[in-house]
Write an enzyme that holds these catalytic residues in place. Sequence first.
Site, PDB file in Angstrom:
ATOM      1  N   ASP A  23      -1.603 -10.155   1.186  1.00 53.97           N
ATOM      2  CA  ASP A  23      -0.828  -9.234   0.341  1.00 53.97           C
ATOM      3  C   ASP A  23      -1.784  -8.480  -0.564  1.00 53.97           C
ATOM      4  O   ASP A  23      -1.874  -8.718  -1.770  1.00 53.97           O
ATOM      5  CB  ASP A  23       0.204 -10.032  -0.466  1.00 53.97           C
ATOM      6  CG  ASP A  23       1.175  -9.126  -1.203  1.00 53.97           C
ATOM      7  OD1 ASP A  23       1.184  -7.915  -0.919  1.00 53.97           O
ATOM      8  OD2 ASP A  23       1.929  -9.637  -2.052  1.00 53.97           O
TER       9      ASP A  23
ATOM     10  N   GLU B 126       0.883  -1.684   4.484  1.00 47.94           N
ATOM     11  CA  GLU B 126       1.435  -0.328   4.421  1.00 47.94           C
ATOM     12  C   GLU B 126       2.712  -0.205   5.245  1.00 47.94           C
ATOM     13  O   GLU B 126       2.744  -0.569   6.417  1.00 47.94           O
ATOM     14  CB  GLU B 126       0.418   0.694   4.908  1.00 47.94           C
ATOM     15  CG  GLU B 126       0.903   2.137   4.719  1.00 47.94           C
ATOM     16  CD  GLU B 126      -0.188   3.157   4.976  1.00 47.94           C
ATOM     17  OE1 GLU B 126      -0.162   4.214   4.322  1.00 47.94           O
ATOM     18  OE2 GLU B 126      -1.066   2.902   5.822  1.00 47.94           O
TER      19      GLU B 126
ATOM     20  N   HIS C  43       0.861  -1.188   0.000  1.00 47.73           N
ATOM     21  CA  HIS C  43       0.000   0.000   0.000  1.00 47.73           C
ATOM     22  C   HIS C  43       0.896   1.237   0.000  1.00 47.73           C
ATOM     23  O   HIS C  43       1.244   1.781   1.037  1.00 47.73           O
ATOM     24  CB  HIS C  43      -0.897  -0.017   1.242  1.00 47.73           C
ATOM     25  CG  HIS C  43      -1.884   1.109   1.290  1.00 47.73           C
ATOM     26  ND1 HIS C  43      -3.140   1.035   0.734  1.00 47.73           N
ATOM     27  CD2 HIS C  43      -1.787   2.353   1.831  1.00 47.73           C
ATOM     28  CE1 HIS C  43      -3.788   2.166   0.934  1.00 47.73           C
ATOM     29  NE2 HIS C  43      -2.980   2.995   1.597  1.00 47.73           N
TER      30      HIS C  43
END
Length: 539
Positions: free
Chosen positions: A481, A490, A433
Amino acid sequence: MVNSIGSPTHTSASHADHQPVRFVHTFSEAGRLLPSASQWSSIELDFHLAPQSNTTYDSLPSQYSKSFDYELVITDKKWFKSFVYVSIFMLLVILAIVLLVRFLPNKHKHHGNSKNITLALNQALMFFDAQKSGNYPSSSPVKFRGSSGLQDGNTSNPPADLKGGFYDSGKNIKFSFPIAYTITLLSWTVIEYHDKYGSIATDLAGEIVAALSAASIVFKEDTGYSIKLIQSAEKLFEVATKNNTGHHHGTYTEVEDCGGEARMYYNSSGYQDELIWGGTWLFFATGNTSYLGYATGNFNAAEGEETASEQGVFYWNNKLTANAVLLTKLRYFHDLGYPYEVGLGSSSKKIDLLICSYLSHKIYNRTPGGLILLRPDHGEPLQFAATTSFLGKLYSDYLELLGRSGVNYILGDNPMKMSYMVGFGNKYPTNVHHRAASIPWDDQHYSCPEGDRWLHSKDPNPNILYGAMVAGPDKFDNFLDDRDKPWFTEPTIASNAGLVAALVALHDPPYRSSDSNDNNLGIDLNGIFENLQLVPPAT
C-alpha cells in the site's frame, strides 16, 4: 430378567396390602421395589440401553458407573399412549427447530452477501464521480473534487471545446481509447441487467449512466439523442472500415499526431477486434445485417491478430472475447443462420472452451489465494479477474435461460485479508496513487511539482477515494500500500468498469412475485434484440 424379590410375574398395583403406595417400578439391578407417583398401564417395557451386568444385588459396588436394564410395569394404556403421542410430538418440534437453526444461517449469509454486493457496487460507481473532468456538480458525494480542465482544448489549432469526460486514473489525463471501452462496457451492463440497476442508489447510478452517453440502446427512449448517437457511430464506422488506396488501416498509436504520448500508457496492439466490436454493437443498435456480416466475416481475422498473451482476456485492448460472448448470445436466442453461422459457430465454440479454461488450474495460473492470473507478467491482475468474472456470470445466465468469483477475492477474501476497493470493508488501501485523493482539500491551487511532496509522503491519503479498485497484488498475493508504487495502488476507469460489470452481474435481481413470468436472474433476454428488424444490407 426377573422382578425383584424373586417375583416371577409382573408386580401389580392391585395388591391392597401395599397401600398407600399404589404403583411400583421394579429395577432388577436395584433388588428392591421403588414407589412411584406415576400411573402406568400393565405393559412391561424393557430398555436395553447397555449390555446386561452380571453383578447381583449383594455384590460390592463398583468404582465405575454402571448401566442398568429397566423393567417397568405400567397399569393404564390410555395414559401411556398419550405419553407416547406427546413425546413424538415434542421430538418432531425439536427436530423442526434444529432444522430451522441449521438452515437459517445460510439464508442470512445469502442476504448479507447481497447487501455487501450492493454496497460494493454503489461505491464502485461512486469512483466515476471522482474521475469527472470539467464543470463539477456541487451535488456530488465526492466533496474533495471541484471543477477542472475548463480550458481543455483552447490551445489547440483550431481551438476545440474538450471540457468534460473522465480522467483515466490517478493522473489528470483523459484518454479516448479506455474511455470508449469504459463507456461500452458499462452500457452493456445496463442493457443486460437494467432491472438490477433499479435496486442500486438510483440518483447516483442514473447520473453515472447519463454521463456514459455512447450507447444508443441504453438511451433508446430519448429517440432524438439515440438517433444522433447511431448516425455518428455509422459515419465513423464507414470511415474506419473504408478500404481504398487513400485510406490506411492501422492503430491510432501508429500515428504520431493521433497516438502521441498516449502510446506510453495505452498502446493498441491491433484494430480488427475493435472493428468487429463496433460492427456487432451497430448491428444490435440498428438491426442492419450488413454490420453483422462484417463482424462474423472478420472474426477469424481478429482471432489471428490476437496476441498469445491476451488470449482469453477482456480489457481495453482486446474486445475479441467479449465480442464472442455477444455473438454467442445471438446464436443461442436469435440464430439467423446463413450466411452468419460460420462466424457465430466460431464464437460459441471459442466461449465454450474459454469458460472451461477459466475453471482449469492447468491453463491459467492462480495466486496461492486463488486469484486467476490471466496476464501474469503484465501486472494489474484485478481488472482482468473482474471482467472474467463478469463474462463468466453473464454466460452462465445465458445457459440457465436456455435450460463463484474473482470478485470475492477483490472484496477481501484473499491472503492479505484486504479489500482492494477503497472504502469497502474494514481494511483497504489508504495510499492510493491518485492526485486528487492524496492532496488535501484546502481550496489552494498546487502545481504538479508542489504536489510531489504528497506523492512521496508516507501519510495516508487525506481523501477517501470510495469505490476505486487499485491495480492489485503481485502473482504471489503480495500487496504494498504505497502511493509511490502505482503498479500496486493506482486505479483506472477501465478497471472499475470491469468491477462494476462483475458486481452488477453478481447482484441479486429485484424481487419478483411467484406468479411472474419473468426469469429470476435479473437479465434482460430480449432487450439487446429490440432493434433487430433485420434490415437487408445496403446494395
